[in-house]
Structure formats: structure tokens, C-alpha cells
Design a protein around this motif. Structure first.
Motif, PDB file in Angstrom:
ATOM      1  N   SER A  57       0.905  -1.211  -0.089  1.00 43.71           N
ATOM      2  CA  SER A  57       0.155   0.105   0.030  1.00 43.71           C
ATOM      3  C   SER A  57       0.806   1.302  -0.007  1.00 43.71           C
ATOM      4  CB  SER A  57      -0.918  -0.097   1.100  1.00 43.71           C
ATOM      5  OG  SER A  57      -0.133  -0.072   2.423  1.00 43.71           O
ATOM      6  N   LEU A  58       1.551   1.502  -1.125  1.00 42.21           N
ATOM      7  CA  LEU A  58       2.585   2.472  -1.215  1.00 42.21           C
ATOM      8  C   LEU A  58       2.279   3.857  -0.860  1.00 42.21           C
ATOM      9  CD1 LEU A  58       5.346   2.672  -2.681  1.00 42.21           C
ATOM     10  CD2 LEU A  58       4.340   3.364  -4.656  1.00 42.21           C
ATOM     11  N   GLY A  59       0.976   4.345  -0.941  1.00 45.44           N
ATOM     12  CA  GLY A  59       0.742   5.613  -0.570  1.00 45.44           C
ATOM     13  C   GLY A  59       1.708   6.789  -1.132  1.00 45.44           C
ATOM     14  N   SER A  60       2.166   7.566  -0.324  1.00 48.68           N
ATOM     15  CA  SER A  60       3.216   8.719  -0.993  1.00 48.68           C
ATOM     16  C   SER A  60       4.639   7.992  -1.158  1.00 48.68           C
ATOM     17  CB  SER A  60       3.195   9.846  -0.129  1.00 48.68           C
ATOM     18  OG  SER A  60       3.502   9.645   0.988  1.00 48.68           O
ATOM     19  N   GLY A  61       4.925   6.698  -0.782  1.00 49.91           N
ATOM     20  CA  GLY A  61       6.034   6.137  -0.611  1.00 49.91           C
ATOM     21  C   GLY A  61       6.815   6.533   0.553  1.00 49.91           C
ATOM     22  N   ALA A  62       6.310   6.722   1.632  1.00 53.77           N
ATOM     23  CA  ALA A  62       7.139   6.873   2.821  1.00 53.77           C
ATOM     24  C   ALA A  62       8.084   5.858   3.247  1.00 53.77           C
ATOM     25  CB  ALA A  62       6.230   7.605   3.940  1.00 53.77           C
ATOM     26  N   PHE A  63       7.385   4.724   3.580  1.00 55.60           N
ATOM     27  CA  PHE A  63       7.968   3.471   3.958  1.00 55.60           C
ATOM     28  C   PHE A  63       9.325   3.201   2.993  1.00 55.60           C
ATOM     29  CE2 PHE A  63       8.257  -1.157   4.336  1.00 55.60           C
ATOM     30  CZ  PHE A  63       8.789  -1.377   5.615  1.00 55.60           C
ATOM     31  N   PRO A  64       8.991   3.183   1.700  1.00 56.00           N
ATOM     32  CA  PRO A  64      10.268   2.702   0.828  1.00 56.00           C
ATOM     33  C   PRO A  64      11.283   3.618   0.883  1.00 56.00           C
ATOM     34  CG  PRO A  64       8.097   2.437  -0.361  1.00 56.00           C
ATOM     35  CD  PRO A  64       7.587   2.904   0.817  1.00 56.00           C
ATOM     36  N   MET A  65      10.953   4.960   1.065  1.00 54.27           N
ATOM     37  CA  MET A  65      11.800   6.029   1.069  1.00 54.27           C
ATOM     38  C   MET A  65      12.686   5.800   2.292  1.00 54.27           C
ATOM     39  SD  MET A  65      12.262   8.058  -1.671  1.00 54.27           S
ATOM     40  CE  MET A  65      13.113   9.396  -0.766  1.00 54.27           C
ATOM     41  N   TYR A 100      10.052  -2.050  -4.685  1.00 56.41           N
ATOM     42  CA  TYR A 100       8.779  -2.118  -5.424  1.00 56.41           C
ATOM     43  C   TYR A 100       7.509  -1.479  -4.718  1.00 56.41           C
ATOM     44  CZ  TYR A 100      11.791  -5.410  -8.048  1.00 56.41           C
ATOM     45  OH  TYR A 100      12.920  -5.700  -8.827  1.00 56.41           O
ATOM     46  N   GLY A 101       6.509  -1.295  -5.170  1.00 53.19           N
ATOM     47  CA  GLY A 101       5.473  -0.808  -4.334  1.00 53.19           C
ATOM     48  C   GLY A 101       4.058  -1.022  -5.498  1.00 53.19           C
ATOM     49  N   ILE A 102       3.087  -1.090  -4.743  1.00 56.97           N
ATOM     50  CA  ILE A 102       1.548  -1.233  -5.292  1.00 56.97           C
ATOM     51  C   ILE A 102       0.666  -0.331  -4.512  1.00 56.97           C
ATOM     52  CG2 ILE A 102      -0.334  -2.911  -5.829  1.00 56.97           C
ATOM     53  CD1 ILE A 102       1.753  -5.083  -5.764  1.00 56.97           C
ATOM     54  N   ASP A 103      -0.250   0.429  -5.145  1.00 61.17           N
ATOM     55  CA  ASP A 103      -1.118   1.164  -4.379  1.00 61.17           C
ATOM     56  C   ASP A 103      -2.305   1.096  -5.541  1.00 61.17           C
ATOM     57  OD1 ASP A 103      -1.121   3.342  -2.166  1.00 61.17           O
ATOM     58  OD2 ASP A 103      -2.839   3.526  -3.449  1.00 61.17           O
ATOM     59  N   ASP A 134       7.780   2.706 -14.192  1.00 59.37           N
ATOM     60  CA  ASP A 134       6.541   2.154 -14.505  1.00 59.37           C
ATOM     61  C   ASP A 134       6.282   0.903 -14.205  1.00 59.37           C
ATOM     62  OD1 ASP A 134       5.747   4.501 -15.347  1.00 59.37           O
ATOM     63  OD2 ASP A 134       6.300   4.029 -17.413  1.00 59.37           O
ATOM     64  N   PHE A 135       7.448  -0.096 -14.014  1.00 59.12           N
ATOM     65  CA  PHE A 135       7.254  -1.514 -13.671  1.00 59.12           C
ATOM     66  C   PHE A 135       7.910  -1.590 -12.194  1.00 59.12           C
ATOM     67  CE2 PHE A 135       7.618  -1.587 -18.076  1.00 59.12           C
ATOM     68  CZ  PHE A 135       6.394  -2.117 -18.638  1.00 59.12           C
ATOM     69  N   LYS A 136       8.070  -0.550 -11.407  1.00 56.68           N
ATOM     70  CA  LYS A 136       8.565  -0.716  -9.981  1.00 56.68           C
ATOM     71  C   LYS A 136       7.267  -0.410  -8.991  1.00 56.68           C
ATOM     72  CE  LYS A 136      12.365  -1.121  -9.162  1.00 56.68           C
ATOM     73  NZ  LYS A 136      12.826  -2.324  -8.482  1.00 56.68           N
ATOM     74  N   PHE A 137       6.712   0.637  -9.587  1.00 50.37           N
ATOM     75  CA  PHE A 137       5.542   1.189  -8.763  1.00 50.37           C
ATOM     76  C   PHE A 137       4.334   1.132  -9.543  1.00 50.37           C
ATOM     77  CE2 PHE A 137       9.349   3.753  -7.286  1.00 50.37           C
ATOM     78  CZ  PHE A 137       9.483   3.052  -6.177  1.00 50.37           C
ATOM     79  N   MET A 138       3.393   0.256  -9.291  1.00 50.77           N
ATOM     80  CA  MET A 138       2.235  -0.036 -10.131  1.00 50.77           C
ATOM     81  C   MET A 138       0.962   0.322  -9.284  1.00 50.77           C
ATOM     82  SD  MET A 138       3.860  -3.368 -12.336  1.00 50.77           S
ATOM     83  CE  MET A 138       2.428  -3.018 -13.570  1.00 50.77           C
ATOM     84  N   GLN A 139      -0.118   0.512 -10.077  1.00 49.54           N
ATOM     85  CA  GLN A 139      -1.414   0.548  -9.745  1.00 49.54           C
ATOM     86  C   GLN A 139      -2.104  -0.815  -9.671  1.00 49.54           C
ATOM     87  OE1 GLN A 139      -4.162   3.154 -11.801  1.00 49.54           O
ATOM     88  NE2 GLN A 139      -5.762   3.268 -10.218  1.00 49.54           N
ATOM     89  N   GLY A 140      -2.568  -1.046  -8.638  1.00 43.81           N
ATOM     90  CA  GLY A 140      -3.429  -2.335  -8.366  1.00 43.81           C
ATOM     91  C   GLY A 140      -3.904  -2.542  -6.849  1.00 43.81           C
ATOM     92  N   ASN A 141      -4.877  -3.623  -6.652  1.00 49.12           N
ATOM     93  CA  ASN A 141      -5.190  -3.834  -5.420  1.00 49.12           C
ATOM     94  C   ASN A 141      -4.326  -5.269  -4.780  1.00 49.12           C
ATOM     95  OD1 ASN A 141      -6.785  -4.472  -3.394  1.00 49.12           O
ATOM     96  ND2 ASN A 141      -8.727  -4.223  -4.066  1.00 49.12           N
ATOM     97  N   SER A 142      -3.698  -4.761  -3.939  1.00 51.13           N
ATOM     98  CA  SER A 142      -2.592  -5.762  -3.565  1.00 51.13           C
ATOM     99  C   SER A 142      -3.370  -7.029  -2.525  1.00 51.13           C
ATOM    100  CB  SER A 142      -1.584  -5.231  -2.536  1.00 51.13           C
ATOM    101  OG  SER A 142      -1.995  -4.573  -1.446  1.00 51.13           O
ATOM    102  N   LEU A 143      -4.747  -6.500  -2.291  1.00 53.42           N
ATOM    103  CA  LEU A 143      -5.519  -7.524  -1.308  1.00 53.42           C
ATOM    104  C   LEU A 143      -6.295  -8.608  -2.225  1.00 53.42           C
ATOM    105  CD1 LEU A 143      -7.222  -4.993   1.036  1.00 53.42           C
ATOM    106  CD2 LEU A 143      -5.541  -6.614   1.314  1.00 53.42           C
ATOM    107  N   ILE A 144      -6.278  -8.499  -3.434  1.00 60.12           N
ATOM    108  CA  ILE A 144      -6.841  -9.600  -4.596  1.00 60.12           C
ATOM    109  C   ILE A 144      -6.077 -10.153  -5.053  1.00 60.12           C
ATOM    110  CG2 ILE A 144      -8.379  -9.630  -6.641  1.00 60.12           C
ATOM    111  CD1 ILE A 144      -9.585  -7.108  -5.904  1.00 60.12           C
TER     112      ILE A 144
END
Length: 144
Positions: A57-65, A100-103, A134-144
Motif C-alpha cells: 500500500s505504497l501511498g506517497s512512498g514514505a515506507f520505501p523512502m 517495489y510498490g503497489i497502490d 513504471d514497472f517498479k511502482f504499479m497501480q493495483g489492489n494488493s488484497l486481491i
């Protein structure tokens, strides 16, 4: 939270005794090195560089930063002779190979990409093409 994630991963994979676990803890939380750290610098550096980080759940990227900054700090502790240009190149490598991140929110993805691009641009002396995230941070529902 970032320090805990890195500490636990390194302890589980590279420490067999309580003393070794404490040495890893002291490295990450207190920037202290001892004989175990000195003797295993190459192994620990490789272990840290081989981590793959996914924020579901990437959000603004605080955790990966935060993880990026912690990884850089720890690698610099393991190799204190690194120069500023080495750190900038290492930051680019970490972003391109480890994070990597998904949101579900497309705007959150774009904000996270911008944060990472800016973190690269700030540290580099000469402008270089920004990496394709574009392939590092992608839009999607990680719960599905």
C-alpha cells in the motif's frame, strides 16, 4: 519500522548466535561495529543489496523512502570510505533493483515516483536520465 524490518531480516538470515544478533542490532540501531560485523562486512553488504522490498500500500512512498535511507546509511557504515558520488550511484541502484510498490490510487503511484526521482536528482552532480519506474511502482489492489 524500517530499522526493525532490516534488523529482523538480517538476524534471521545471517546470525546464528545471540551475540551475532546483538551485533546486527547494534549496527543498525546504534551505528556500532564489532568483530562480527568487521569479519562479515562483505556478506552483510551482499545481503543488504540483495533485499527486495515491496510496499503493498505504497501511498506517497514514505515506507520505501525510509528503507532506502536506512539501506544507504547501513551500507555507508559498512563501507565508510564511500564518496558522495558512490552514494548517489548506490541510491540509483537500490531504487532500480530493490524497491517495489503497489497502490490502488494512481495519484499515489505518481507521487511516489516523483519522490524517488527527486531523491536521485538531488544527489547527482551531473544530470542523467531518470530510471523508468513504471514497472517498479504499479497501480493495483494488493488484497486481491
Amino acid at each position: 519500522m524500517c530499522q526493525n524490518a532490516i534488523t529482523r531480516t538480517l538476524q534471521e538470515r545471517h546470525a546464528t548466535t545471540q551475540e551475532q544478533k546483538e551485533a546486527i542490532y547494534n549496527l543498525i540501531f546504534h551505528a556500532k561495529t564489532d568483530d562480527f560485523i568487521s569479519q562479515n562486512t562483505t556478506t552483510l553488504t551482499h545481503a543488504i543489496k540483495s533485499l527486495k522490498i515491496l510496499d503493498p500500500s505504497l501511498g506517497s512512498g514514505a515506507f520505501p523512502m525510509g528503507l532506502l535511507n536506512e539501506i544507504l546509511r547501513i551500507l555507508h557504515l559498512l563501507n565508510p570510505t564511500m564518496q558522495a558520488q558512490d552514494i548517489a550511484a548506490l541510491k540509483r541502484e537500490i531504487i532500480q533493483k530493490q524497491i517495489y510498490g503497489i497502490d490502488i490510487d494512481a495519484d499515489a503511484i505518481e507521487i511516489a515516483k516523483l519522490r524517488f526521482w527527486l531523491s536521485i536528482a538531488v544527489d547527482e552532480d551531473t544530470p542523467a536520465p531518470l530510471p523508468n519506474l513504471d514497472f517498479k511502482f504499479m497501480q493495483g489492489n494488493s488484497l486481491i
